[in-house]
Design a protein around this motif. Structure first.
Motif, short mmCIF file in Angstrom:
data_model
loop_
_atom_site.label_atom_id
_atom_site.label_comp_id
_atom_site.label_asym_id
_atom_site.label_seq_id
_atom_site.Cartn_x
_atom_site.Cartn_y
_atom_site.Cartn_z
N ALA A 156 0.83 -1.21 0.00
CA ALA A 156 0.00 0.00 0.00
C ALA A 156 0.86 1.26 0.00
N ILE A 157 1.99 1.23 0.73
CA ILE A 157 2.88 2.40 0.76
C ILE A 157 3.56 2.58 -0.60
N VAL A 158 3.98 1.47 -1.20
CA VAL A 158 4.58 1.56 -2.54
C VAL A 158 3.62 2.23 -3.52
N GLU A 159 2.35 1.85 -3.44
CA GLU A 159 1.35 2.44 -4.33
C GLU A 159 1.08 3.90 -3.97
N ALA A 160 0.93 4.18 -2.68
CA ALA A 160 0.61 5.55 -2.25
C ALA A 160 1.73 6.52 -2.59
N GLU A 161 2.97 6.08 -2.43
CA GLU A 161 4.12 6.96 -2.67
C GLU A 161 4.66 6.83 -4.09
N GLN A 162 4.03 5.94 -4.90
CA GLN A 162 4.45 5.71 -6.28
C GLN A 162 5.95 5.41 -6.35
N LEU A 163 6.37 4.46 -5.53
CA LEU A 163 7.78 4.09 -5.47
C LEU A 163 8.11 3.16 -6.63
N GLU A 164 9.06 3.56 -7.43
CA GLU A 164 9.48 2.77 -8.59
C GLU A 164 10.99 2.78 -8.65
N PRO A 165 11.64 1.63 -8.41
CA PRO A 165 13.11 1.61 -8.42
C PRO A 165 13.68 1.92 -9.80
N THR A 166 14.71 2.73 -9.82
CA THR A 166 15.39 3.04 -11.07
C THR A 166 16.30 1.88 -11.47
N GLU A 167 16.76 1.92 -12.71
CA GLU A 167 17.71 0.90 -13.18
C GLU A 167 18.97 0.93 -12.33
#
Length: 463
Positions: free
Chosen positions: A367-378
């Protein structure tokens, strides 16, 4: 590579979903021809060389249904994985698979899956949480214990003229017999054994306590039923002759020992070095504890419905993972269950609190990943892969490409995104003293339950 499986997902009660999957007719036909070629390599058909029977001939002789059944056996696992990935769900537990009728020529294959999924969390407060964090502490007794272990590594063995005691070493010759007859691999000469080390079959070392050099003893032992090889369950007699008794001599704990063991001029310097290493290890442990405590604090603030059926399914997954890990260490499932004195269902039930906690943490992180739009870079992915790549003797970019080609990139992205969520939580958290956290009685703090049994943890040898 794009998945050949198309899916639709229907949400069901109790954190379950139904995935309707369809494999295109072209993919079914391709797998049918592939299975026919494999079967053709094993067939002998007049007019064709062995292993060169064409797929159409194989299908005519065996029947399309038989060949299709073989194709499904080899392909269904991959199609199931593709369906789960395409549906974008995080499965929990064993699936209920409904395959339905085999497709006719030119038809697609349809199947459905019902399975538990990771529960959803309604986040509460997760930034600025006040969480107990203890200070690093190194007791003098811990330093003393470390120094004693170091002394033990530098100990010497000296021959003594007295009966052997626990902790002594004996040099022995032995000959094992079953029903009075020697057996292969049951003989040894000049073998060094520490009494009380537990290296040999239970009961063997104890029967040599009190033996003197030159003494002969008949040692009788019963091998466990699950002992590898042919000795399992056998009653064995070992004719043992003790040739020497050796006592362990520990070096004096002084400046000379400090120089010999670690290159320090004085014992004081050695103690300081040991203290620094122990403090560093404790600081790393505190970081891990604090990370866990902050995540648990965020879980406590969230609303999460975790059905019992889902918890039980995850408990079985945890048990299976542990049994697999023990198997890689040479401990069979049967041996573990015998030592634990419990069956699988009992162990899974005991693991349910741990399983429920794991599901809640995963739900909050997602839920936190979605709420904060966390997307790891290459760059972050490569950074996370660096240790594994170094161990494998390859570069991080090469390992990343290998994961991408095998379809493992999404799993890596999810894992790294979860770590980023934990980093966000910890970075925003406000550490307070353990005493303050206990006084507020709001959440578990590191050290609070150190002397209490932790319910729901899977028992492992040595725990």
């Amino acid at each position: 590579m794009a998945s050949p499986v198309e899916t639709t997902v229907t949400e069901l009660p109790e954190s379950r979903v139904r995935v309707e999957a369809e494999v295109p007719a072209e993919e079914v036909e391709r797998r049918l021809q592939q299975a026919a070629r494999e079967l053709g390599r094993q067939m002998r058909v007049p007019g064709f060389r062995k292993g060169k029977v064409p797929p159409p001939v194989v299908i005519r002789r065996l029947g399309r249904e038989t060949v299709l059944d073989e194709a499904l056996r080899s392909s269904l696992g991959g199609w199931y994985a593709d369906a789960i990935d395409e549906a974008g769900i995080s499965p929990v537990g064993e699936p209920e698979l409904d395959l339905g009728d085999l497709p006719e020529a030119g038809q697609s294959l349809k199947f459905s899956i019902e399975i538990g999924v990771r529960p959803q969390a309604k986040l509460g407060k997760y930034k600025g949480l006040e969480v107990g964090r203890r200070e690093p502490q190194v007791d003098e007794s811990a330093i003393d214990e470390e120094l004693e272990r170091l002394r033990d590594r530098f100990a010497t063995l000296e021959t003594v003229e007295r009966p052997a005691e626990t902790g002594d070493h004996v040099v022995m010759d032995y000959l094992g017999k079953i029903d009075g007859e020697p057996f292969q691999g049951g003989e040894g000469r000049d073998q060094l054994l520490e009494l009380g080390s537990g290296r040999l079959i239970p009961g063997f070392e104890e029967q040599l306590t009190g033996a003197s050099a030159g003494e002969e003893r008949a040692v009788e032992v019963d091998f466990p039923d699950d002992y590898p090889g042919d000795l399992g369950g056998e009653h064995v007699t070992f004719d043992v002759r003790v040739t020497e008794v050796k006592a362990k001599r520990l070096p004096e704990l002084d400046d000379e020992f400090a120089e010999e063991a670690a290159g320090f001029d004085t014992l004081t310097e050695l103690r300081e070095d040991v203290a620094n290493r122990l403090r560093g290890a404790d600081e790393r442990a505190i970081e891990r504890e604090f990370d866990d405590a902050v995540l648990d604090a965020a879980v406590a603030e969230a609303e999460i419905d975790v059905p019992e059926q889902l918890v039980h399914a995850r408990a079985h997954e945890l048990l299976d993972q542990m049994l697999s890990a023990l198997g890689r260490q040479g401990i069979s499932k049967e041996a573990y269950l015998r030592i634990a004195g419990k069956d699988e269902e009992t162990l899974a039930h005991e693991a349910e609190p741990e399983a429920a906690a794991a599901l809640r943490r995963e739900a909050v992180l997602a839920a936190i990943v979605e709420a904060e739009q966390l997307e790891p870079t290459e760059e972050r992915l490569l950074q996370e892969l660096e240790p594994a790549a170094e161990r494998a003797g390859e570069t991080a970019p090469d390992l990343l490409e290998r994961l991408r080609s095998r379809g493992g990139l999404d799993r890596l992205r999810e894992d790294v995104a979860n770590r980023m969520a934990v980093e966000l939580l910890v970075g925003e958290a406000k550490p307070i003293s353990v005493e303050q956290a206990k006084a507020r009685k709001k959440l578990w703090t590191p050290g609070k339950e150190e002397d209490e049994p932790r319910a729901g943890q899977l028992w492992t040898p040595g725990s």
